[in-house]
Design a protein around this motif. Structure first.
Motif, PDB file in Angstrom:
ATOM      1  N   ASN A  74      34.901  43.808  -3.833  1.00 43.03           N
ATOM      2  CA  ASN A  74      33.511  43.374  -3.995  1.00 43.03           C
ATOM      3  C   ASN A  74      32.604  43.954  -2.915  1.00 43.03           C
ATOM      4  OD1 ASN A  74      34.723  41.890  -1.944  1.00 43.03           O
ATOM      5  ND2 ASN A  74      33.418  40.097  -2.284  1.00 43.03           N
ATOM      6  N   VAL A  75      32.919  45.161  -2.485  1.00 39.29           N
ATOM      7  CA  VAL A  75      32.192  45.772  -1.378  1.00 39.29           C
ATOM      8  C   VAL A  75      30.699  45.899  -1.673  1.00 39.29           C
ATOM      9  CG1 VAL A  75      32.759  48.087  -2.213  1.00 39.29           C
ATOM     10  CG2 VAL A  75      32.074  47.770   0.160  1.00 39.29           C
ATOM     11  N   HIS A  76      30.354  46.185  -2.932  1.00 37.47           N
ATOM     12  CA  HIS A  76      28.940  46.351  -3.265  1.00 37.47           C
ATOM     13  C   HIS A  76      28.147  45.060  -3.082  1.00 37.47           C
ATOM     14  CE1 HIS A  76      30.872  44.880  -6.935  1.00 37.47           C
ATOM     15  NE2 HIS A  76      29.697  44.392  -7.286  1.00 37.47           N
ATOM     16  N   GLU A  77      28.833  43.919  -3.155  1.00 40.49           N
ATOM     17  CA  GLU A  77      28.160  42.633  -2.978  1.00 40.49           C
ATOM     18  C   GLU A  77      27.904  42.331  -1.502  1.00 40.49           C
ATOM     19  OE1 GLU A  77      30.593  39.724  -4.821  1.00 40.49           O
ATOM     20  OE2 GLU A  77      30.451  40.600  -6.835  1.00 40.49           O
ATOM     21  N   LYS A  78      28.574  43.041  -0.611  1.00 37.51           N
ATOM     22  CA  LYS A  78      28.443  42.781   0.818  1.00 37.51           C
ATOM     23  C   LYS A  78      27.476  43.749   1.495  1.00 37.51           C
ATOM     24  CE  LYS A  78      32.746  40.360   1.628  1.00 37.51           C
ATOM     25  NZ  LYS A  78      33.726  40.016   2.668  1.00 37.51           N
ATOM     26  N   ILE A  79      26.872  44.628   0.710  1.00 36.67           N
ATOM     27  CA  ILE A  79      25.844  45.524   1.250  1.00 36.67           C
ATOM     28  C   ILE A  79      24.482  45.031   0.775  1.00 36.67           C
ATOM     29  CG2 ILE A  79      24.925  47.855   1.300  1.00 36.67           C
ATOM     30  CD1 ILE A  79      27.691  48.935   0.947  1.00 36.67           C
ATOM     31  N   ARG A  80      23.640  44.715   1.699  1.00 35.38           N
ATOM     32  CA  ARG A  80      22.290  44.214   1.385  1.00 35.38           C
ATOM     33  C   ARG A  80      21.295  45.289   1.801  1.00 35.38           C
ATOM     34  NH1 ARG A  80      17.676  42.424   0.518  1.00 35.38           N
ATOM     35  NH2 ARG A  80      16.902  40.346   1.141  1.00 35.38           N
ATOM     36  N   ALA A  81      20.801  46.026   0.798  1.00 31.81           N
ATOM     37  CA  ALA A  81      19.839  47.100   1.069  1.00 31.81           C
ATOM     38  C   ALA A  81      18.439  46.515   1.199  1.00 31.81           C
ATOM     39  CB  ALA A  81      19.878  48.138  -0.049  1.00 31.81           C
ATOM     40  N   ILE A  82      17.752  46.865   2.273  1.00 28.85           N
ATOM     41  CA  ILE A  82      16.403  46.370   2.539  1.00 28.85           C
ATOM     42  C   ILE A  82      15.454  47.555   2.631  1.00 28.85           C
ATOM     43  CG2 ILE A  82      14.938  45.242   4.262  1.00 28.85           C
ATOM     44  CD1 ILE A  82      17.254  43.405   4.909  1.00 28.85           C
ATOM     45  N   TYR A  83      14.358  47.464   1.871  1.00 33.50           N
ATOM     46  CA  TYR A  83      13.370  48.542   1.917  1.00 33.50           C
ATOM     47  C   TYR A  83      12.758  48.600   3.309  1.00 33.50           C
ATOM     48  CZ  TYR A  83       9.089  51.163   1.317  1.00 33.50           C
ATOM     49  OH  TYR A  83       8.086  52.089   1.472  1.00 33.50           O
ATOM     50  N   ALA A  84      12.749  49.802   3.886  1.00 38.24           N
ATOM     51  CA  ALA A  84      12.152  49.993   5.210  1.00 38.24           C
ATOM     52  C   ALA A  84      11.768  51.452   5.379  1.00 38.24           C
ATOM     53  CB  ALA A  84      13.135  49.582   6.303  1.00 38.24           C
ATOM     54  N   PHE A  91       7.906  49.066  10.158  1.00 37.85           N
ATOM     55  CA  PHE A  91       8.994  49.429   9.234  1.00 37.85           C
ATOM     56  C   PHE A  91       8.670  49.089   7.776  1.00 37.85           C
ATOM     57  CE2 PHE A  91      12.536  48.953  12.676  1.00 37.85           C
ATOM     58  CZ  PHE A  91      11.993  50.033  13.345  1.00 37.85           C
ATOM     59  N   ALA A  92       7.506  48.496   7.518  1.00 37.05           N
ATOM     60  CA  ALA A  92       7.095  48.116   6.156  1.00 37.05           C
ATOM     61  C   ALA A  92       8.104  47.192   5.484  1.00 37.05           C
ATOM     62  CB  ALA A  92       6.875  49.375   5.310  1.00 37.05           C
TER      63      ALA A  92
END
Length: 564
Positions: A74-84, A91-92
């Motif tokens: 479930n690696v994809h569930e543990k990556i939280r991409a944040i727009y910056a 950093f917007a």
């Protein structure tokens, strides 16, 4: 049980530069050794036509993460991409995302930076200095933060001969430079840049030094450490040998040399090529993160991760190894022309983190005949010319090689393009490549010495299991095996070449060798014929040689007849 691996369990980790080479390997190692970590926040600027989640899936689709998917499905569930956007002062980042980062982050790994040597001062200061200051301001508002790890470079103080694990002051305060850039126009900035950087060779190294000063000045009560790697190269062991996904660093040199574009360079041949495998850097980063959070040093510690002082490898032997090894195919994932290949190399080769280290040492690694033979077994596809490497520290000789080995073949190839009705490009692109390579001359013609007291201290603090799982002892590195795996990795993962094409590549390499010999022979005969036509002495020498050969053959035949 690894103490370091257990430490990262349940942690929320923020990584800047996670979409870059170092950031990807760092994420892979964290997920593979600490699959029970809570979340990894990554700051991402979406590309055109791609959402943040699509960029995450694109990263995870890489071969690099194959082992991770087995350990942590479930690696994809543990990556939280944040727009910056690090080009903006705030950093917007949205208010909701900022609140989550401030309230949850335990560890920060600051890897983001511009590494271009020819970048503008305004842009380099924004990414390498102002963004670092902004991130430190965010970190000071994180109640759960345990450690802030800043990734710098071993060349941030390359204006010095001997570099200790300390933060050196810059002539101008970073705050003054940041404030000045807010109101100065670009023309004035370009004019004052040489005066500002003084004896630093380029904007990259200068702004990284400024970034370290910002870390020291804005640290407040944070637990901070700085890591200075030298030339970051392909993986050594983990998750598998030779992985690389960008054309920066030594990768561009390997490709340009292997493809036959770059055949000579002005360099001190016996200077040390201080390459450090990326997985070694990552192992040190994770060990430093653990040590900084658990032991809480009273001051900001600096860690050098270099190879030259403990296990050196010089440029000459590395060059011979890679050049004997290679030949080529387009690295644009399309059936592009040879001119297109050179265009790609010339574009990305800018910004190398290259260096040479100490004067010649007795234990400097020397590649044997076996290495050269091994590299001949794995040539690249479709080379422009037969690969070769000539190192010279003499300016006149360097200009000669540039004219004969670089510009002359480019002019000939452009003539061929004109005759076949295509637009000539090679001369222009070759000049661009040579200008880019000239940016490296400062580094590959000088020597530095880095102290590694803190790095060695940290190694002694690790348990045997941690030393095994998070190995950053470069003394164990076998350069012969590493460079072979490195070039194989460039071929497989960067150029996307099929190993099944090696026999065909060998045949092309053999044809290029025969063409090379034929061309040199024809050139010699033409020159000799012109010389004979114009010089009586040359004619006398030629008559003497022919007469001597005739008499020798006559004597040999007479001797054979008598024996019979």
């Amino acid at each position: 049980m690894s103490t370091i691996a257990a430490f990262y369990g349940g942690k929320s980790i923020l990584i800047t530069g996670a979409t870059g080479f170092l950031g990807k390997v760092l994420m892979e190692k964290l997920f593979r050794t600490s699959p029970d970590l809570k979340v990894i926040y990554i700051l991402v600027r979406p590309k055109a036509g791609q959402t943040l989640q699509q960029r995450v899936f694109q990263i995870l689709d890489s071969k690099l993460f194959e082992k991770v998917k087995e350990v942590c499905p479930n690696v994809h569930e543990k990556i939280r991409a944040i727009y910056a956007d690090l080009n903006q002062n705030d950093f917007a980042i949205s208010k909701e995302d900022m609140q989550e980062l401030l309230s949850c982050t335990n560890i920060i790994f600051h890897c983001a930076a511009t590494v271009r040597f020819d970048d503008t001062l305004r842009h380099a200061v924004q990414l390498n200095v102002t963004a670092t200051r902004q991130l430190l301001l965010m970190a000071s508002q994180m109640p759960k933060l345990e450690a802030f790890i800043h990734i710098s470079t071993a060349y941030s103080n390359c204006n010095l001969k001997h570099i200790d694990e300390v933060i050196y002051p810059c002539p101008v305060e970073p705050k003054k430079i940041i404030d000045s850039l807010e109101w100065l126009d670009d023309a004035i900035i370009d004019e004052i840049t040489p005066k500002l950087i003084r004896d630093w060779p380029n904007i990259y190294t200068y702004t990284k030094a400024l970034g370290e000063m910002v870390v020291q000045q804005e640290s407040r009560n944070l637990n901070i450490a700085i890591i200075r790697p030298s030339i970051v190269g392909a993986t050594w062991q983990e998750p598998f040998p030779g992985w690389v996904d960008n054309i920066n660093g030594p990768n561009g040199i390997i490709i340009a040399t292997g493809k036959g574009f770059l055949r000579a360079i002005k360099a001190t041949p016996m200077a040390v090529a201080d390459v450090i495998p990326v997985d070694t850097v990552v192992n040190l980063m994770l060990a430093v993160g653990w040590y900084t959070a658990v032991h809480r040093p009273k001051s900001t510690l600096v860690y050098h991760i270099t190879s030259g002082n403990m296990n050196p490898c010089n440029w000459h032997k590395m060059g011979n190894t890679t050049s004997t090894h290679s030949s080529g195919k387009p690295w644009c994932h399309t059936e592009s022309s040879i001119a297109g290949q050179l265009d790609t190399v010339a574009h990305f080769i800018i910004g190398f983190e290259l260096k040479n280290a100490f004067p010649r040492m007795e234990n400097t690694w020397h590649a044997g005949v076996q290495v050269l033979a091994t590299f001949e077994k794995i040539p690249f596809e479709r080379p422009f010319r037969r690969p070769n490497a000539n190192f010279t520290s003499n300016s006149f000789t360097s200009q000669y090689w540039n004219a004969v080995s670089h510009r002359a073949p480019a002019i000939i190839y452009d003539c061929y393009l004109r005759l076949t009705g295509r637009k000539p490009r090679m001369t222009k692109l070759m000049n661009r490549l040579l200008r880019t390579v000239s940016m490296l001359e400062y580094f590959i013609n000088r020597s530095w010495e880095w102290s590694t007291y803190n790095t060695e201290m940290l190694m002694s603090e690790l348990s045997p299991e941690d030393q095994r799982v998070f190995n950053f002892d470069v003394r164990q590195l076998n350069w012969l095996e590493y460079i072979e795996n490195y070039v194989l990795g460039v071929k497989k993962y960067l150029l996307k070449e099929d190993m099944a094409g090696i026999p065909k590549a060998k045949q092309r390499l053999k044809r290029l060798r025969n063409i090379h010999y034929l061309f040199n022979t024809a050139l010699f005969l033409i020159a000799w014929r012109l010389l004979i036509a114009r010089s009586q002495m040359a004619r006398n020498v030629w008559f003497f040689i022919v007469s001597f050969c005739y008499k020798f053959l006559s004597y040999f035949r007479a001797s054979s007849t008598l024996k019979v």
